[in-house]
Design a protein around this motif. Structure first.
Motif, short mmCIF file in Angstrom:
data_model
loop_
_atom_site.label_atom_id
_atom_site.label_comp_id
_atom_site.label_asym_id
_atom_site.label_seq_id
_atom_site.Cartn_x
_atom_site.Cartn_y
_atom_site.Cartn_z
N THR A 83 0.77 -1.24 -0.08
CA THR A 83 -0.05 -0.04 -0.27
C THR A 83 0.72 1.17 -0.11
OG1 THR A 83 -0.04 -0.07 2.55
CG2 THR A 83 -2.00 -1.02 1.13
N PHE A 84 0.28 2.35 -0.52
CA PHE A 84 1.08 3.37 -0.80
C PHE A 84 0.22 4.74 -0.27
CE2 PHE A 84 2.88 0.84 -3.84
CZ PHE A 84 4.00 0.66 -3.61
N SER A 85 0.55 5.35 0.70
CA SER A 85 -0.71 6.49 1.51
C SER A 85 -0.57 7.86 0.54
CB SER A 85 -0.16 6.78 2.94
OG SER A 85 1.45 7.17 2.82
N VAL A 86 0.28 7.89 -0.37
CA VAL A 86 0.19 9.35 -0.85
C VAL A 86 0.52 8.87 -2.44
CG1 VAL A 86 0.73 10.83 1.04
CG2 VAL A 86 2.57 10.05 -0.27
N GLY A 87 0.10 9.76 -3.28
CA GLY A 87 0.54 9.75 -4.59
C GLY A 87 -0.28 8.57 -5.45
N ASN A 88 0.10 8.25 -6.60
CA ASN A 88 -0.28 7.25 -7.54
C ASN A 88 0.31 5.86 -7.10
OD1 ASN A 88 -0.48 5.49 -9.95
ND2 ASN A 88 -1.40 7.23 -10.78
N ALA A 89 -0.27 4.82 -6.83
CA ALA A 89 0.11 3.65 -6.41
C ALA A 89 0.88 2.77 -7.54
CB ALA A 89 -0.93 2.69 -5.88
N GLN A 90 0.25 2.93 -8.80
CA GLN A 90 0.76 2.33 -9.96
C GLN A 90 2.27 3.02 -10.31
OE1 GLN A 90 0.02 -0.14 -11.45
NE2 GLN A 90 -1.42 -0.29 -9.60
N GLU A 91 2.39 4.38 -10.13
CA GLU A 91 3.82 5.10 -10.19
C GLU A 91 4.79 4.36 -9.08
OE1 GLU A 91 3.99 9.17 -11.80
OE2 GLU A 91 2.22 9.12 -10.25
N TRP A 92 4.14 4.32 -8.02
CA TRP A 92 5.21 3.73 -6.84
C TRP A 92 5.64 2.42 -7.14
CZ3 TRP A 92 7.62 7.34 -4.28
CH2 TRP A 92 6.97 8.56 -3.79
N LYS A 93 4.65 1.72 -7.65
CA LYS A 93 5.12 0.09 -7.91
C LYS A 93 6.13 -0.03 -9.08
CE LYS A 93 0.75 -2.20 -6.24
NZ LYS A 93 -0.33 -3.20 -6.55
N LYS A 94 5.96 0.79 -10.11
CA LYS A 94 7.14 0.75 -11.10
C LYS A 94 8.32 1.65 -11.10
CE LYS A 94 3.11 0.15 -14.23
NZ LYS A 94 2.18 0.88 -15.17
N LEU A 95 8.42 2.30 -9.75
CA LEU A 95 9.50 3.13 -9.69
C LEU A 95 10.81 2.44 -9.83
CD1 LEU A 95 10.46 5.93 -8.88
CD2 LEU A 95 10.30 5.30 -6.35
N PHE A 96 11.15 1.33 -9.49
CA PHE A 96 12.42 0.51 -9.68
C PHE A 96 11.97 -0.83 -9.72
CE2 PHE A 96 16.78 -0.98 -7.77
CZ PHE A 96 17.16 -1.08 -9.09
N LYS A 97 12.41 -1.79 -8.77
CA LYS A 97 12.21 -3.04 -8.81
C LYS A 97 10.58 -3.32 -8.07
CE LYS A 97 16.49 -4.84 -8.64
NZ LYS A 97 17.51 -5.48 -7.38
N PRO A 98 9.66 -4.15 -8.61
CA PRO A 98 8.45 -4.27 -8.27
C PRO A 98 8.24 -3.95 -6.67
CG PRO A 98 8.85 -6.05 -9.62
CD PRO A 98 10.26 -5.53 -9.33
N CYS A 99 7.45 -3.16 -6.35
CA CYS A 99 6.94 -2.83 -4.82
C CYS A 99 8.17 -2.20 -4.02
CB CYS A 99 6.44 -4.06 -4.35
SG CYS A 99 5.37 -4.88 -5.39
N PHE A 105 7.65 4.02 2.71
CA PHE A 105 6.25 4.20 3.60
C PHE A 105 6.25 3.51 4.92
CE2 PHE A 105 5.22 5.22 -0.86
CZ PHE A 105 4.64 6.28 -0.84
N LEU A 106 7.13 2.91 5.37
CA LEU A 106 7.24 2.07 6.51
C LEU A 106 6.96 2.93 7.67
CD1 LEU A 106 10.31 -0.53 5.82
CD2 LEU A 106 7.71 -0.71 5.69
N PRO A 107 7.58 4.25 7.91
CA PRO A 107 7.27 4.99 9.24
C PRO A 107 5.83 5.23 9.06
CG PRO A 107 9.29 5.99 7.78
CD PRO A 107 8.51 4.94 6.86
N VAL A 108 4.96 5.66 7.88
CA VAL A 108 3.64 5.76 8.04
C VAL A 108 2.61 4.76 8.46
CG1 VAL A 108 1.64 6.60 6.63
CG2 VAL A 108 4.12 7.57 6.24
N ILE A 109 3.13 3.41 8.11
CA ILE A 109 2.40 2.11 8.12
C ILE A 109 2.60 1.57 9.43
CG2 ILE A 109 1.91 0.03 7.15
CD1 ILE A 109 2.76 1.02 4.39
#
Length: 350
Positions: A83-99, A105-109
């Motif tokens: 899960t990604f709390s801000v922004g576009n989840a699909q963009e975050w997923k494709k940022l580098f290696k999958p996920c 986002f660990l400090p937030v979750i």
């Protein structure tokens, strides 16, 4: 003692060392071997925080339950969706290696976790996690995270030669092993290149990505480099033996800490556990993978490792086997003393 007040019991979350990993795609086995290496040598109890795609969770649970009870009692597994709390989840997923961006986002979750060690799936512990966990006590009042440099020598460093964005220090940071004080991260206002004032960690992530997305190559690691470029006082830098990668030996040995103390944490990036480019790294991975939990560590892990290393002497990394063996031999001697000598001493009276 009579009249003495009882100390409140520590919450279970404070009694263990927190280890986080993000696993997507084909990283199931690699993640399990990493967790196995953590459990084999740790002393204090572990809390695993495993972020995985929904399809992987049942397999993780099944495999971990197959481990002997003498080891499963040493850790508590916790599973989370991606899960990604801000922004576009699909963009975050494709940022580098999958996920991989999930780690940002660990400090937030993980709001109830004070401190945490994050590692990539391709990491192997060659000594107790307890030892790197102790580095949290060395943080000064402004430091809230710890990482190792990306390179030791600027002239062969990636960031120092090719980066098109700000990065920490002279060679940048490698984020594959990252120790975090999440409480401090959540409460800090970070300097940045977006606005004159400070921003919280969560407020900063997506705007920072939007600003630099056309210049970053290594995804979330690049974003962390940008963050700590603007906030260098927040970072504790630990030496290269805590994040030892092929770059430290494939051009010749350039990690002095590993030469002196041995490798503490092995990071098999570049996919070296699964090809034949760096057989020394692959040998360590395969020996830990194939080690039967209840067997003798020296007979079923250390000696097979020595034997495999004989086939790697044609490589630059294979010419320095002592760098890879020194710490793991020391660690196994301690484990042997704790499990065998202490046990026998407690059960045999002379």
């Amino acid at each position: 003692k009579p009249g003495e007040q009882k100390r409140p019991k520590e919450p279970s979350s404070l009694q263990c060392m927190h280890l986080a990993v993000v696993a997507c795609g084909d990283r199931l086995e690699e993640t399990l071997i990493m967790l196995k290496s953590a459990v084999l040598f740790s002393n204090k109890r572990l809390c695993f925080h495993i972020f995985a795609e929904d399809s992987l969770k049942p397999e993780f649970e099944k495999k971990l339950k197959e481990w002997p009870s003498s080891y499963t009692k040493k850790f508590e597994p916790n599973f989370y969706p991606i899960t990604f709390s801000v922004g576009n989840a699909q963009e975050w997923k494709k940022l580098f290696k999958p996920c991989a961006a999930q780690r940002l986002f660990l400090p937030v979750i993980l709001k109830d976790v004070d401190s945490l060690l994050y590692v990539d799936t391709d990491v192997l512990f060659l000594r107790p996690i307890d030892d790197i966990w102790q580095l949290l006590r060395e943080f000064n009042s402004t430091q809230l995270a710890a990482m190792a440099p990306e390179h030791e020598i600027p002239k062969i460093g990636w960031y120092s030669r090719f980066a098109r964005h700000p990065f920490y220090g002279t060679t940048g940071l490698n984020s594959g092993v990252m120790l975090m004080n999440l409480t401090r991260i959540r409460s800090t206002q970070f300097k940045n290149s977006l606005i004159p004032g400070g921003l919280t960690w969560e407020e900063m992530l997506y705007p920072l990505y939007q600003k630099y997305k056309n210049y970053i190559t290594w995804g979330d690691q690049d974003l962390l480099n940008i963050i700590f470029y603007f906030n260098p006082e927040c970072l504790y830098v630990f030496p290269c033996q805590w994040n030892y990668r092929p770059d430290h030996c494939m051009y010749g040995s350039n990690c002095r800490g590993a030469e002196q103390e041995g490798v503490s944490i092995l990071h098999g990036n570049r996919g070296v556990y699964h090809d034949d480019k760096q057989p020394t790294f692959k040998a360590l991975y395969e020996v830990i993978r194939d080690f039967p939990f209840e067997d003798n560590l020296f007979q079923s892990l250390y000696y097979p490792l020595q034997s495999k290393f004989l086939d790697t002497v044609h490589t630059l990394c294979g010419r320095i086997p002592q760098v890879f063996l020194k710490q793991i031999e020391k660690t196994m001697k301690k484990v042997y003393e704790n499990r065998v000598i202490v046990y026998l001493g407690a059960n045999h009276r002379y």
